[in-house]
Design an enzyme around this catalytic site. Structure first.
Site, PDB file in Angstrom:
ATOM      1  CE  LYS A 116      -3.832  -2.282  -0.003  1.00 33.45           C
ATOM      2  NZ  LYS A 116      -3.216  -3.568  -0.325  1.00 33.45           N
ATOM      3  N   GLY A 164      -8.878  -5.997   1.130  1.00 34.91           N
ATOM      4  CA  GLY A 164     -10.194  -6.555   1.428  1.00 34.91           C
ATOM      5  C   GLY A 164     -10.761  -6.089   2.748  1.00 34.91           C
ATOM      6  N   GLY A 165     -10.328  -4.902   3.209  1.00 34.65           N
ATOM      7  CA  GLY A 165     -10.860  -4.376   4.457  1.00 34.65           C
ATOM      8  C   GLY A 165     -10.224  -4.971   5.700  1.00 34.65           C
ATOM      9  CG  HIS A 208     -14.982   2.250  -0.748  1.00 33.14           C
ATOM     10  ND1 HIS A 208     -14.419   1.335   0.101  1.00 33.14           N
ATOM     11  CD2 HIS A 208     -14.376   2.067  -1.940  1.00 33.14           C
ATOM     12  CE1 HIS A 208     -13.508   0.630  -0.556  1.00 33.14           C
ATOM     13  NE2 HIS A 208     -13.475   1.058  -1.796  1.00 33.14           N
ATOM     14  CD  GLU A 289      -7.407  -1.842  -1.278  1.00 35.13           C
ATOM     15  OE1 GLU A 289      -6.429  -2.121  -0.563  1.00 35.13           O
ATOM     16  OE2 GLU A 289      -8.493  -2.440  -1.187  1.00 35.13           O
ATOM     17  CG  ASN A 291      -8.892  -4.331  -4.955  1.00 29.47           C
ATOM     18  OD1 ASN A 291      -9.855  -3.640  -4.718  1.00 29.47           O
ATOM     19  ND2 ASN A 291      -8.069  -4.740  -4.000  1.00 29.47           N
ATOM     20  NE  ARG A 293      -8.890  -9.041  -5.308  1.00 30.42           N
ATOM     21  CZ  ARG A 293      -9.990  -8.415  -4.928  1.00 30.42           C
ATOM     22  NH1 ARG A 293     -11.057  -8.413  -5.733  1.00 30.42           N
ATOM     23  NH2 ARG A 293     -10.071  -7.780  -3.777  1.00 30.42           N
ATOM     24  CB  VAL A 296     -16.947  -9.404  -4.980  1.00 24.88           C
ATOM     25  CG1 VAL A 296     -18.310 -10.004  -4.645  1.00 24.88           C
ATOM     26  CG2 VAL A 296     -15.838 -10.180  -4.282  1.00 24.88           C
TER      27      VAL A 296
END
Length: 445
Positions: A116, A164-165, A208, A289, A291, A293, A296
């Site tokens: 991060k 992922g939090g 968010h 951040e 991700n 990939r 979800v």
């Protein structure tokens, strides 16, 4: 196009990837743990291989077992889904060095965004807004205290290698920072093998918002709109919608441009998401951040933009052009995703068990991406996500009406589930107004 694809994941995302693969005529190969042998994704694959017992370290994170399955089945490519090995740069390199196609971003991009602090510094250099915070790990508590004093309380204490939090805490003063620093550092060492901690400004009221990007085979990076992800419990998302009700056309342009710059800064290829915090009081947003990939919540983007992101991932990995015109991307309508979890709808504690009844809602504007069916068992070994209920309409109001009807028509008996929470949320005045933030769930409780 790739001819055979091994899906190195489980549940709803494995089933969802298999669905696109089979539509494209790509042979779909599943790997599974002993605990998941009876789940739908295993039955729906063209071939399935058991790679170990229930423990993810011995199955879904079992690199040797997954590569052996790819070799024995003649797989040409590997899609990691999300979670497990999806953001493991060493796995990506191993896949490619084994002569297989990796359906995801390059290992260098995964590495660059996985830390991060490094990611923050890269983004700042690329002109992407970042929140005030440390540019290197807080080596000890004294360094954390000094950083917090400079940034100003309250501060967010974060695991540099987290995601992922997970691995986060808020400190409102030095006493709280002393507790949170040690808590986060210890958790990060245990979970990620890296106890590095960063300190950032904490925004008490924040939204968010994230942007879906796709790095194309020709080197261009395009943005497919934004998603609002502010309905969260324990910093983990429960509801996502697109477009965000908080984002004006002018702000959207700035969001998308920043996300494209972020992708270009690391030579990004394939699907990824640039996550940001939006201060609703000022309209300022900050990089959170990236991700590296598929997310979800990718279905809401698919419905609003009319694309199949898994198909686009496969096309990029195969060196093919996208199915859409990158210069003519335009959203249509509104989509909302509800994460149907096996958990208590009040305290959100896991509630696994045998599914006695499973009846999915159906109809125009309703999509269910599920990992389970009647008589399956939701075990305690994995994430509590059972299904994603996605609805769409011409407007946000229409999508909310669709969601109400779909929630009422979704029948689950056996494990605990959070459908009652969604029924409550869809009548909540704050949510209905569109003027909500990441504190909405705590205010409902």
């Amino acid at each position: 196009m790739i001819e055979s694809l091994l899906v190195a994941n489980r549940g709803e995302i494995a089933r969802r990837i298999i669905r696109t693969a089979r539509r494209l005529g790509v042979r779909a190969i599943a790997v599974h743990s002993e605990a998941d042998a009876d789940l739908p994704f295993v039955a729906e694959a063209d071939e399935a291989v058991c790679v170990g017992p229930a423990n993810p370290a011995q199955s879904y994170r079992n690199v040797e077992g997954i590569l052996a399955a790819a070799k024995s089945t003649g797989a040409q490519a590997i899609h990691p889904g999300y979670g497990f090995l999806s953001e493991n740069a060493d796995f990506a390199r191993t896949v490619e060095s084994s002569g297989l196609v990796w359906v995801g971003p390059g290992a260098d991009a995964i590495t660059a965004m996985g830390d991060k602090i490094n990611a923050r510094n890269l983004m700042a250099a690329a002109g992407v807004p970042v929140a005030p915070g440390t540019t290197e790990p807080a080596a000890d508590l004294a360094a954390a205290v000094a950083a917090a004093a400079e940034i100003g309380y309250p501060v967010m204490v974060k695991a540099a290698a987290g995601g992922g939090g997970m691995g986060m805490g808020v400190a409102t003063d030095e006493a709280a920072l002393t507790t949170e620093y040690e808590k986060v550092r210890t958790f990060a060492e245990r979970m990620f093998g890296d106890g590095s901690v960063l300190i950032e400004r904490y925004f008490p009221r924040v939204r968010h918002v994230e942007v879906q990007i796709l790095g194309l085979a020709d080197g261009r990076v395009v943005a497919l709109g934004e998603r609002e992800c502010s309905v969260q419990r324990r910093n983990q998302k429960l509801v996502e919608e697109s477009p965000s009700p908080a984002v004006s056309p002018e702000l959207r342009e700035r969001f998308l441009a920043a996300a494209v710059r972020a992708g270009e800064a690391v030579g990004y290829r394939n699907a990824g998401t640039v996550e940001c915090l939006l201060d609703p009081a000022t309209g300022e947003f900050f990089f959170l951040e990236m991700n590296t990939r598929l997310q979800v919540e990718h279905p809401v983007t698919e419905l609003v933009y009319g694309v199949d992101l898994v198909e686009e991932q496969l096309r990029v990995a195969a060196g093919l052009a996208p199915t859409f015109d990158p210069d003519a991307l335009a959203p249509r309508g509104h989509a909302i995703e509800l994460r149907v979890n096996a958990e208590d709808p009040k305290r959100f504690l896991p509630g696994p068990g045998v599914i006695r009844t499973w009846v999915e809602p159906a109809g125009e504007g309703v999509r269910v991406d599920s990992g389970y069916a009647a008589d399956n068992t939701v075990t305690p070994f994995y994430d509590s996500l059972m299904a994603k209920l996605i609805v769409s309409g011409a407007t946000r109001a229409e999508a909310i009406e669709q969601a109400r009807a779909a929630v009422a028509g979704f029948e689950i008996a056996g494990p605990k589930n959070n459908l009652p929470f969604f029924a409550e949320l869809l009548e909540n005045a704050e949510f209905l107004s569109g003027d909500y933030d990441t504190g909405i769930v705590s205010r409902m409780r």
